[in-house]
Design an enzyme around this catalytic site. Structure first.
Site, PDB file in Angstrom:
ATOM      1  CG  ASP A 188     -44.546 -30.795  17.727  1.00  0.00           C
ATOM      2  OD1 ASP A 188     -43.695 -30.312  18.480  1.00  0.00           O
ATOM      3  OD2 ASP A 188     -44.807 -32.015  17.684  1.00  0.00           O
ATOM      4  CD  GLU A 239     -39.639 -29.528  16.717  1.00  0.00           C
ATOM      5  OE1 GLU A 239     -38.897 -29.784  17.674  1.00  0.00           O
ATOM      6  OE2 GLU A 239     -40.694 -30.154  16.496  1.00  0.00           O
TER       7      GLU A 239
HETATM    8  C1  GLC Z   1     -41.424 -31.548  19.299  1.00  0.00           C
HETATM    9  C2  GLC Z   1     -41.612 -30.756  20.572  1.00  0.00           C
HETATM   10  C3  GLC Z   1     -41.365 -31.650  21.735  1.00  0.00           C
HETATM   11  C4  GLC Z   1     -42.367 -32.795  21.688  1.00  0.00           C
HETATM   12  C5  GLC Z   1     -42.315 -33.536  20.360  1.00  0.00           C
HETATM   13  C6  GLC Z   1     -43.519 -34.412  20.161  1.00  0.00           C
HETATM   14  O1  GLC Z   1     -40.109 -31.926  19.102  1.00  0.00           O
HETATM   15  O2  GLC Z   1     -40.803 -29.619  20.559  1.00  0.00           O
HETATM   16  O3  GLC Z   1     -41.451 -30.963  22.949  1.00  0.00           O
HETATM   17  O4  GLC Z   1     -42.089 -33.702  22.720  1.00  0.00           O
HETATM   18  O5  GLC Z   1     -42.291 -32.643  19.268  1.00  0.00           O
HETATM   19  O6  GLC Z   1     -44.668 -33.654  19.939  1.00  0.00           O
END
Ligand code: GLC
Ligand code: CA
Length: 508
Positions: A188, A239
């Site tokens: 994440d 991500e």
């Molecule tokens: C990422 C996740 C999102 C979350 C954020 C903080 O972007 O996909 O859903 O709110 O991180 O953890």
């Protein structure tokens, strides 16, 4: 060939997939009961959004304990069973890890509140000029006068990655899940964990104090060593919200992450030139590091694809969501069907977010039912992300549509009776039937991509093996040569209609 280089990966948002015990909240029992549905869909792996104990401040992205399952979802023993049962059906499991922050209720932060080991976090006697990723101030002051940093909500204190215990803990967590059979992790907010330790003000022309810092690469290299230490190597999926394709690709060097979500493709408007540019940039950036690209049309953070593509502006950006604008769902659905054929024909891996295979639209949740902190932190300006996280409709004609019991944790709209799995199962023209077909056909493709010229506004390409993919984004039907093996909509007298895609067999 390593499975992850060409995998179709289904994203499960556990709270909204299926409720097994009738409390209106999705859970592991619900997922286990529907594993045959997922195997039948034709995917290779499941990525679970966080399923750990959490205070629920950000949909599970505020983790209290990485080594357990939230009691609302089930138990660790059930998760172990789920991983094994899924594997027996040919489905690998990817779990979510959130290195940037933990929950304020995590024992580490609770101790920090009492004044112990505050150097695991970022405590300062004054804030700086940074802004939270969700808007507003990323600093919260404690009664003793100190401030702590949280790039997201105040319930998500940022960890200090210069602290050896933070590194050690995360590597242990990776092993914890890999030892339980997880095939990989989704990382994440993977460009945010490292901060410039001086926490300087954000200033134009200076290196960014918390985005895409060079020190991250060393961290992911050591994660890669953990992943590679398993006989059946585990994968790391990042991500990475980074506009610069070259900076993005640095994370995919052979000793770092295996793949990352293609968020450029996800945000791209329904426009042939823009999509082709996105595809070309993606492939060009991945080639030198020899990493497979990924193709993503939606996820739990963005507006549902059939709604996006049914609007005048079909792009996505967090800063300019289009809640309330006129949306032609029929048009959006036609395009989303074509986009599914496109995404599944491209070289690399593909992600399917739960409900995408049902063609669910965004649901604008009534204001009093909104849960997403993004909405609240924006002072109510941003509609938040609940609209793409609605409990799935499985059967029946009204809420809860076979999800579990009412009330569901987020309300479901009326009028989804035609979108349930039951209604779409076996229906020749349904989105579900299309996804099942396209995910099967997808296995015929291999090798690199070669563009073919079928005129302005038409994306056409061949792979080394598999059918030719033709997507018509031009304003007029285009003539098709060859035998159609799959199409996203009816072919009219040998012509591919506007906003339609087909896989065809031609002798080139
Ligand atoms: C990422 C996740 C999102 C979350 C954020 C903080 O972007 O996909 O859903 O709110 O991180 O953890
Ligand atoms: Ca439940």
């Amino acid at each position: 060939m390593s499975w992850w280089k060409t995998a179709a990966i289904y994203q499960i948002y556990p709270r909204s997939f299926k409720d097994g015990n009738g409390d209106g909240i999705g859970d592991l029992a619900g997922v286990r009961a529907q594993l045959p549905y997922l195997a039948d869909l034709g995917v290779d792996a499941l990525w679970f959004n966080p399923w750990y104990p959490s205070s629920g401040a950000d949909g599970g992205y505020d983790v209290i304990d990485y080594r357990d399952i939230d009691p609302e979802y089930g138990t660790l023993a059930e998760a172990e069973k789920l991983i094994a049962e899924a594997r027996a059906l040919g489905l690998r499991t990817i779990v979510d890890v959130v290195p940037n922050h933990i929950s304020h209720l995590h024992p580490w932060f609770q101790r920090a509140l009492e004044g112990h080991d505050r150097d695991l976090f970022w405590f300062r006697d004054h804030p700086n000029n940074w802004t939270s990723e969700f808007g507003g101030d990323p600093w919260t002051q404690l009664p003793d006068g100190d401030w702590y940093l949280h790039l997201f909500t105040a319930e998500q204190p940022d960890l200090n990655w210069t602290h050896p215990a933070v590194r050690q803990e995360h590597e242990d967590v990776l092993r914890f899940w890999f030892d339980r059979g997880a095939a990989g992790v989704r990382i994440d907010s993977a460009v945010l964990p490292v901060k410039d330790p001086a926490l300087p003000d954000l200033e134009a022309g200076r290196p960014h104090p918390f985005v895409d810092r060079d020190e991250l690469h060393d961290i992911y290299r050591s994660w890669r060593r953990v992943a590679d230490s398993y006989e059946d190597p585990r994968i790391l999926v990042g991500e990475l919200w980074l506009p610069d394709a070259a900076r993005f690709a640095r994370y995919l060097r052979p000793d770092e992450l295996h793949t990352a979500f293609n968020l450029d493709f996800l945000t791209c408007p329904w426009d042939a030139t823009r999509l082709r540019a996105s595809i070309d940039t993606t492939l060009a950036a991945h080639a030198p590091v020899d990493a497979p690209a990924t193709w993503v049309l939606s996820n739990h953070d963005v507006t549902r694809v059939v709604s996006r593509y049914g609007r005048t502006d079909t792009s996505f950006s967090f800063g300019a969501k289009k809640a309330g604008v006129p949306t032609d769902l029929e048009l959006g659905t036609r395009r989303a069907r074509a986009a599914a054929l496109l995404a599944c024909a491209l070289p690399g891996a593909v992600y399917v977010y739960q409900g995408e295979e049902l063609g669910l639209p965004e649901y604008e949740v009534p204001t009093d039912a909104i849960r997403d902190p993004m909405h609240f932190r924006s002072g109510g300006v941003d509609p938040g992300r609940d609209g793409c996280r609605i409990p799935l409709p499985w059967s029946g004609g009204s809420p809860p549509y076979g999800f579990g019991a009412t009330p569901t944790w987020l309300p479901q709209p009326a009028g989804w009776d035609g979108l349930t799995v039951e209604a779409q199962d076996g229906a020749p023209d349904s989105m579900l039937t299309l996804y099942r077909s396209v995910l099967r056909r997808r296995r015929e493709f291999s090798g690199s991509l070669r563009w073919l010229d079928r005129g302005v506004g038409v994306l056409a390409f061949a792979r080394d093996a598999g059918p030719v993919c033709v997507v018509n984004l031009s304003p007029a039907p285009v003539a098709l040569d060859g035998e159609v093996v799959l199409a996203s909509g009816p072919i009219e007298d040998g012509f591919l209609p506007v906003d339609t895609a087909a896989y065809i067999r031609i002798d080139l």
